[in-house]
Scaffold this motif. Structure first.
Motif, PDB file in Angstrom:
ATOM      1  N   ASN A  32       0.823  -1.199   0.000  1.00 31.76           N
ATOM      2  CA  ASN A  32       0.000   0.000   0.000  1.00 31.76           C
ATOM      3  C   ASN A  32       0.865   1.260   0.000  1.00 31.76           C
ATOM      4  OD1 ASN A  32      -2.332   1.506  -0.017  1.00 31.76           O
ATOM      5  ND2 ASN A  32      -2.688   1.311   2.167  1.00 31.76           N
ATOM      6  N   LEU A  33       1.924   1.271   0.808  1.00 37.51           N
ATOM      7  CA  LEU A  33       2.828   2.416   0.842  1.00 37.51           C
ATOM      8  C   LEU A  33       3.538   2.609  -0.498  1.00 37.51           C
ATOM      9  CD1 LEU A  33       4.372   2.104   4.409  1.00 37.51           C
ATOM     10  CD2 LEU A  33       2.798   3.855   3.581  1.00 37.51           C
ATOM     11  N   LEU A  34       3.929   1.520  -1.137  1.00 39.50           N
ATOM     12  CA  LEU A  34       4.552   1.620  -2.453  1.00 39.50           C
ATOM     13  C   LEU A  34       3.585   2.203  -3.480  1.00 39.50           C
ATOM     14  CD1 LEU A  34       6.521  -1.765  -2.620  1.00 39.50           C
ATOM     15  CD2 LEU A  34       7.477   0.535  -2.422  1.00 39.50           C
ATOM     16  N   LEU A  35       2.325   1.786  -3.424  1.00 40.76           N
ATOM     17  CA  LEU A  35       1.308   2.312  -4.333  1.00 40.76           C
ATOM     18  C   LEU A  35       1.081   3.800  -4.092  1.00 40.76           C
ATOM     19  CD1 LEU A  35      -0.902   1.759  -6.477  1.00 40.76           C
ATOM     20  CD2 LEU A  35      -2.449   1.333  -4.570  1.00 40.76           C
ATOM     21  N   GLN A  36       0.975   4.198  -2.826  1.00 40.96           N
ATOM     22  CA  GLN A  36       0.775   5.611  -2.510  1.00 40.96           C
ATOM     23  C   GLN A  36       1.961   6.451  -2.976  1.00 40.96           C
ATOM     24  OE1 GLN A  36      -0.134   6.130   1.624  1.00 40.96           O
ATOM     25  NE2 GLN A  36      -1.966   4.845   1.527  1.00 40.96           N
ATOM     26  N   ASN A  37       3.155   5.952  -2.770  1.00 41.55           N
ATOM     27  CA  ASN A  37       4.354   6.662  -3.206  1.00 41.55           C
ATOM     28  C   ASN A  37       4.363   6.832  -4.721  1.00 41.55           C
ATOM     29  OD1 ASN A  37       6.846   7.955  -2.830  1.00 41.55           O
ATOM     30  ND2 ASN A  37       7.935   6.063  -3.295  1.00 41.55           N
ATOM     31  N   SER A  38       3.964   5.805  -5.425  1.00 44.36           N
ATOM     32  CA  SER A  38       3.905   5.867  -6.884  1.00 44.36           C
ATOM     33  C   SER A  38       2.921   6.944  -7.351  1.00 44.36           C
ATOM     34  CB  SER A  38       3.511   4.499  -7.435  1.00 44.36           C
ATOM     35  OG  SER A  38       3.343   4.557  -8.814  1.00 44.36           O
ATOM     36  N   TRP A  39       1.753   7.008  -6.704  1.00 44.97           N
ATOM     37  CA  TRP A  39       0.761   8.018  -7.064  1.00 44.97           C
ATOM     38  C   TRP A  39       1.251   9.422  -6.728  1.00 44.97           C
ATOM     39  CZ3 TRP A  39      -3.040   8.137 -10.293  1.00 44.97           C
ATOM     40  CH2 TRP A  39      -3.649   6.940 -10.681  1.00 44.97           C
ATOM     41  N   LEU A  40       1.941   9.577  -5.604  1.00 46.85           N
ATOM     42  CA  LEU A  40       2.486  10.893  -5.255  1.00 46.85           C
ATOM     43  C   LEU A  40       3.526  11.345  -6.281  1.00 46.85           C
ATOM     44  CD1 LEU A  40       2.811  10.516  -1.390  1.00 46.85           C
ATOM     45  CD2 LEU A  40       1.258  12.045  -2.623  1.00 46.85           C
ATOM     46  N   GLN A  41       4.361  10.425  -6.730  1.00 43.94           N
ATOM     47  CA  GLN A  41       5.347  10.760  -7.755  1.00 43.94           C
ATOM     48  C   GLN A  41       4.668  11.135  -9.068  1.00 43.94           C
ATOM     49  OE1 GLN A  41       7.814   7.267  -7.975  1.00 43.94           O
ATOM     50  NE2 GLN A  41       9.081   7.893  -6.239  1.00 43.94           N
ATOM     51  N   THR A  42       3.620  10.404  -9.418  1.00 42.68           N
ATOM     52  CA  THR A  42       2.887  10.706 -10.650  1.00 42.68           C
ATOM     53  C   THR A  42       2.273  12.093 -10.573  1.00 42.68           C
ATOM     54  OG1 THR A  42       2.392   8.366 -10.954  1.00 42.68           O
ATOM     55  CG2 THR A  42       0.998   9.929 -12.130  1.00 42.68           C
ATOM     56  N   ARG A  43       1.703  12.439  -9.416  1.00 34.77           N
ATOM     57  CA  ARG A  43       1.106  13.765  -9.268  1.00 34.77           C
ATOM     58  C   ARG A  43       2.166  14.855  -9.368  1.00 34.77           C
ATOM     59  NH1 ARG A  43      -2.303  15.234  -4.048  1.00 34.77           N
ATOM     60  NH2 ARG A  43      -0.279  15.064  -3.062  1.00 34.77           N
ATOM     61  N   GLU A  44       3.326  14.648  -8.754  1.00 30.91           N
ATOM     62  CA  GLU A  44       4.414  15.637  -8.824  1.00 30.91           C
ATOM     63  C   GLU A  44       4.826  15.887 -10.271  1.00 30.91           C
ATOM     64  OE1 GLU A  44       6.069  17.421  -6.457  1.00 30.91           O
ATOM     65  OE2 GLU A  44       4.830  16.646  -4.836  1.00 30.91           O
ATOM     66  N   ILE A  45       4.990  14.825 -11.030  1.00 28.53           N
ATOM     67  CA  ILE A  45       5.409  14.953 -12.429  1.00 28.53           C
ATOM     68  C   ILE A  45       4.332  15.655 -13.249  1.00 28.53           C
ATOM     69  CG2 ILE A  45       5.935  13.648 -14.530  1.00 28.53           C
ATOM     70  CD1 ILE A  45       7.243  11.536 -12.632  1.00 28.53           C
ATOM     71  N   ALA A  46       3.074  15.227 -13.090  1.00 28.23           N
ATOM     72  CA  ALA A  46       1.981  15.843 -13.846  1.00 28.23           C
ATOM     73  C   ALA A  46       1.835  17.317 -13.492  1.00 28.23           C
ATOM     74  CB  ALA A  46       0.678  15.099 -13.569  1.00 28.23           C
ATOM     75  N   PHE A  47       1.974  17.648 -12.225  1.00 26.66           N
ATOM     76  CA  PHE A  47       1.848  19.035 -11.790  1.00 26.66           C
ATOM     77  C   PHE A  47       2.974  19.881 -12.375  1.00 26.66           C
ATOM     78  CE2 PHE A  47       2.098  22.459  -8.546  1.00 26.66           C
ATOM     79  CZ  PHE A  47       0.804  22.938  -8.676  1.00 26.66           C
ATOM     80  N   PRO A  68      -6.404  15.472  -6.520  1.00 27.47           N
ATOM     81  CA  PRO A  68      -6.625  14.894  -5.186  1.00 27.47           C
ATOM     82  C   PRO A  68      -6.483  13.372  -5.222  1.00 27.47           C
ATOM     83  CG  PRO A  68      -8.685  15.660  -6.128  1.00 27.47           C
ATOM     84  CD  PRO A  68      -7.600  16.049  -7.083  1.00 27.47           C
ATOM     85  N   LEU A  69      -5.879  12.846  -4.201  1.00 27.98           N
ATOM     86  CA  LEU A  69      -5.684  11.395  -4.115  1.00 27.98           C
ATOM     87  C   LEU A  69      -6.522  10.847  -2.971  1.00 27.98           C
ATOM     88  CD1 LEU A  69      -1.837  11.283  -4.685  1.00 27.98           C
ATOM     89  CD2 LEU A  69      -3.624  10.796  -6.339  1.00 27.98           C
ATOM     90  N   TRP A  70      -7.052   9.648  -3.171  1.00 24.76           N
ATOM     91  CA  TRP A  70      -8.000   9.054  -2.234  1.00 24.76           C
ATOM     92  C   TRP A  70      -7.436   8.850  -0.842  1.00 24.76           C
ATOM     93  CZ3 TRP A  70      -4.999   6.340  -5.486  1.00 24.76           C
ATOM     94  CH2 TRP A  70      -4.339   5.251  -4.961  1.00 24.76           C
ATOM     95  N   PHE A  71      -6.151   8.574  -0.720  1.00 25.48           N
ATOM     96  CA  PHE A  71      -5.598   8.238   0.585  1.00 25.48           C
ATOM     97  C   PHE A  71      -5.235   9.465   1.410  1.00 25.48           C
ATOM     98  CE2 PHE A  71      -2.208   7.907  -2.574  1.00 25.48           C
ATOM     99  CZ  PHE A  71      -1.272   8.788  -2.062  1.00 25.48           C
ATOM    100  N   GLU A  72      -5.232  10.636   0.815  1.00 24.44           N
ATOM    101  CA  GLU A  72      -4.907  11.842   1.576  1.00 24.44           C
ATOM    102  C   GLU A  72      -6.075  12.298   2.440  1.00 24.44           C
ATOM    103  OE1 GLU A  72      -1.562  14.083  -1.049  1.00 24.44           O
ATOM    104  OE2 GLU A  72      -3.655  14.501  -1.532  1.00 24.44           O
TER     105      GLU A  72
END
Length: 95
Positions: A32-47, A68-72
Motif C-alpha cells: 500500500n505504501l509503495l502504491l501511494q508513493n507511486s501516485w504521489l510521484q505521478t502527481r508531482e510529475i503531472a503538476f 486529489p488522491l483518495w488516501f490523503e
C-alpha cells in the motif's frame, strides 16, 4: 519459496496462524505504501508538466487541488472494541 512474501515453504509450515496473519498484514501495508508513493510521484510529475501552461487564475492551484488522491483524505477508523468472554458467550447464547 512461498508466494510473493518469499518465505521458504518448510518455514511457513512452522508459523502460527497469528504469525502468518502478521506477515500478511505487514506485506499488505508495504504494498500500500509503495502504491501511494507511486501516485504521489505521478502527481508531482503531472503538476510540474502542466504548471507552465496554466493561466493566471489557475496558477495558485495546490497539488492537492490539482490532483486529489483518495488516501490523503482518508480518516483512519477507530478499531472496534474487543469483546470480553462474557459478551462472546452472550452472543452465542442468542444464536
Amino acid at each position: 519459496m512461498c508466494g510473493e512474501i518469499g518465505i521458504p515453504i518448510n518455514q511457513y509450515y512452522k508459523l502460527t496462524h497469528r504469525q502468518v496473519a502478521n506477515i500478511i498484514a505487514g506485506y499488505n501495508n508495504k504494498q500500500n505504501l509503495l502504491l501511494q508513493n507511486s501516485w504521489l510521484q505521478t502527481r508531482e510529475i503531472a503538476f510540474a508538466i502542466i504548471q507552465p501552461h496554466l493561466d493566471k487564475r489557475h496558477k495558485n492551484l495546490s497539488k492537492q487541488q490539482f490532483m486529489p488522491l483518495w488516501f490523503e483524505n482518508h480518516k483512519p477508523t477507530k478499531p472496534k472494541p474487543r469483546l470480553t468472554r462474557e459478551q462472546i458467550k452472550e452472543k452465542f447464547k442468542s444464536v
